[in-house]
Design a protein around this motif. Structure first.
Motif, PDB file in Angstrom:
ATOM      1  N   ALA A  23       9.560   3.319 -26.402  1.00  0.00           N
ATOM      2  CA  ALA A  23      10.711   3.644 -27.226  1.00  0.00           C
ATOM      3  C   ALA A  23      10.588   5.101 -27.681  1.00  0.00           C
ATOM      4  N   GLU A  24      11.712   5.686 -28.064  1.00  0.00           N
ATOM      5  CA  GLU A  24      11.697   7.073 -28.532  1.00  0.00           C
ATOM      6  C   GLU A  24      10.753   7.217 -29.709  1.00  0.00           C
ATOM      7  N   ASN A  25       9.939   8.272 -29.656  1.00  0.00           N
ATOM      8  CA  ASN A  25       8.978   8.606 -30.709  1.00  0.00           C
ATOM      9  C   ASN A  25       7.754   7.690 -30.736  1.00  0.00           C
ATOM     10  N   ASP A  26       7.601   6.792 -29.764  1.00  0.00           N
ATOM     11  CA  ASP A  26       6.366   6.018 -29.663  1.00  0.00           C
ATOM     12  C   ASP A  26       5.202   6.952 -29.359  1.00  0.00           C
ATOM     13  N   PRO A  27       4.025   6.679 -29.911  1.00  0.00           N
ATOM     14  CA  PRO A  27       2.857   7.482 -29.528  1.00  0.00           C
ATOM     15  C   PRO A  27       2.460   7.186 -28.084  1.00  0.00           C
ATOM     16  N   ASP A  28       1.735   8.117 -27.476  1.00  0.00           N
ATOM     17  CA  ASP A  28       1.273   7.882 -26.112  1.00  0.00           C
ATOM     18  C   ASP A  28       0.385   6.651 -26.070  1.00  0.00           C
ATOM     19  N   PRO A  29       0.553   5.797 -25.081  1.00  0.00           N
ATOM     20  CA  PRO A  29      -0.141   4.517 -25.055  1.00  0.00           C
ATOM     21  C   PRO A  29      -1.589   4.622 -24.593  1.00  0.00           C
ATOM     22  N   GLU A  30      -2.307   3.573 -24.861  1.00  0.00           N
ATOM     23  CA  GLU A  30      -3.678   3.430 -24.398  1.00  0.00           C
ATOM     24  C   GLU A  30      -3.696   3.232 -22.883  1.00  0.00           C
ATOM     25  N   ILE A  31      -4.732   3.762 -22.247  1.00  0.00           N
ATOM     26  CA  ILE A  31      -4.966   3.527 -20.821  1.00  0.00           C
ATOM     27  C   ILE A  31      -5.940   2.374 -20.686  1.00  0.00           C
ATOM     28  N   VAL A  32      -5.543   1.349 -19.912  1.00  0.00           N
ATOM     29  CA  VAL A  32      -6.363   0.139 -19.787  1.00  0.00           C
ATOM     30  C   VAL A  32      -6.647  -0.129 -18.309  1.00  0.00           C
ATOM     31  N   PHE A  33      -7.912  -0.233 -17.963  1.00  0.00           N
ATOM     32  CA  PHE A  33      -8.310  -0.662 -16.626  1.00  0.00           C
ATOM     33  C   PHE A  33      -8.346  -2.185 -16.621  1.00  0.00           C
ATOM     34  N   CYS A  34      -7.631  -2.786 -15.697  1.00  0.00           N
ATOM     35  CA  CYS A  34      -7.452  -4.234 -15.741  1.00  0.00           C
ATOM     36  C   CYS A  34      -7.254  -4.800 -14.339  1.00  0.00           C
ATOM     37  N   PRO A  35      -7.436  -6.120 -14.173  1.00  0.00           N
ATOM     38  CA  PRO A  35      -7.176  -6.736 -12.869  1.00  0.00           C
ATOM     39  C   PRO A  35      -5.681  -6.897 -12.628  1.00  0.00           C
ATOM     40  N   THR A  36      -5.314  -7.213 -11.397  1.00  0.00           N
ATOM     41  CA  THR A  36      -3.918  -7.494 -11.087  1.00  0.00           C
ATOM     42  C   THR A  36      -3.594  -8.948 -11.403  1.00  0.00           C
ATOM     43  N   CYS A  37      -2.378  -9.175 -11.857  1.00  0.00           N
ATOM     44  CA  CYS A  37      -1.933 -10.510 -12.225  1.00  0.00           C
ATOM     45  C   CYS A  37      -1.777 -11.377 -10.973  1.00  0.00           C
ATOM     46  N   THR A  38      -2.115 -12.663 -11.098  1.00  0.00           N
ATOM     47  CA  THR A  38      -2.028 -13.583  -9.959  1.00  0.00           C
ATOM     48  C   THR A  38      -0.739 -14.392  -9.940  1.00  0.00           C
ATOM     49  N   GLN A  39       0.125 -14.227 -10.948  1.00  0.00           N
ATOM     50  CA  GLN A  39       1.320 -15.060 -11.054  1.00  0.00           C
ATOM     51  C   GLN A  39       2.448 -14.546 -10.152  1.00  0.00           C
ATOM     52  N   PRO A  40       3.333 -15.439  -9.686  1.00  0.00           N
ATOM     53  CA  PRO A  40       4.419 -15.016  -8.807  1.00  0.00           C
ATOM     54  C   PRO A  40       5.543 -14.340  -9.578  1.00  0.00           C
ATOM     55  N   LEU A  41       6.413 -13.663  -8.854  1.00  0.00           N
ATOM     56  CA  LEU A  41       7.659 -13.179  -9.437  1.00  0.00           C
ATOM     57  C   LEU A  41       8.529 -14.367  -9.830  1.00  0.00           C
ATOM     58  N   PRO A  42       9.464 -14.178 -10.760  1.00  0.00           N
ATOM     59  CA  PRO A  42      10.360 -15.287 -11.143  1.00  0.00           C
ATOM     60  C   PRO A  42      11.085 -15.852  -9.923  1.00  0.00           C
ATOM     61  N   THR A  43      11.152 -17.167  -9.847  1.00  0.00           N
ATOM     62  CA  THR A  43      11.799 -17.823  -8.705  1.00  0.00           C
ATOM     63  C   THR A  43      13.047 -18.598  -9.116  1.00  0.00           C
TER      64      THR A  43
END
Length: 227
Positions: free
Chosen positions: A165-185
């Motif tokens: 959103a406008e004026n939000d502070p710069d976000p944290e950088i997070v190293f993470c795995p990829t999600c295993t869930q499917p796209l909405p069906t």
């Protein structure tokens, strides 16, 4: 270090210009599709001619897919390249998206050719536009971190920027795995036609994986390994 820039939104897309701006004065060569090809996955030319249009000394529009662009760049136009960057894609490429994304396919092809790469995408919240100035700033922070990281052979980085959103502070950088869930069906059938109606932003997510991280307003970084 010479860096190849590509994408799947086409060489005229604002995202590749933002990626160039994020790199500052680092030497680059643009080798990108001559038209939008979002969602083309890892499709490649199977033997026909691939058109190459030089639009400026270091910019080439290619009549092929993102994976084709990587092949043309690393084998012909810029064989000395040490890195391939793809993006900034207008839309997220999270979890299962990486299998259909042309943005991601470009760096997956680079990994197959033993060249490291980074795919950068920008999640879009519904009915909002991307602030490309902010995207450039966030991408620059990510690149400053990742370009100095050693990648094992057969691996690449997949990055997703949140929609702030406008004026939000710069976000944290997070190293993470990829999600295993499917796209909405979720779907409807009307007049014998099948149509998906599920909302991207309402997709299922594994806690702490890339979908959950990005949707929570943080920058997700996942290392994808092919072997």
């Amino acid at each position: 270090m010479t860096i190849v820039l590509t994408n799947d939104d086409g060489i005229e897309a604002p995202g590749i210009a933002a990626l160039q701006a994020a790199l500052g004065t680092r030497p680059t060569v643009w080798v990108a599709p001559d038209r939008p090809l979002s969602g083309c996955s890892h499709q490649i030319n199977r033997g026909g001619a691939i058109a190459i249009e030089q639009r400026s000394p270091e910019r080439y529009a290619i009549g092929g897919t993102p994976a084709d662009c990587t092949r043309v760049a690393l084998s012909h136009l810029c064989p000395e390249a040490e890195f391939v960057l793809s993006g900034i894609n207008a839309g997220g490429n999270l979890g299962s998206d990486i299998y259909v994304s042309g943005t991601v396919a470009a760096v997956r092809e680079a990994a197959l050719l033993r060249v490291p790469g980074i795919a950068i995408s920008h999640y879009i919240q519904r009915n909002r536009v991307i602030d490309w100035v902010a995207a450039t700033r966030l991408a620059a922070k990510v690149l400053e971190r990742l370009l100095s990281e050693k990648l094992p052979a057969g691996a690449f980085w997949n990055v997703n920027l949140p929609h702030l959103a406008e004026n939000d502070p710069d976000p944290e950088i997070v190293f993470c795995p990829t999600c295993t869930q499917p796209l909405p069906t979720d779907y409807v059938v009307e007049n014998h036609q099948f149509r998906y109606v599920g909302e991207y932003g309402q997709r299922s997510r594994d806690p702490g994986a890339d979908v959950d991280t990005c949707f929570s307003g943080k920058i997700s970084i996942s290392q994808i390994r092919l072997w």
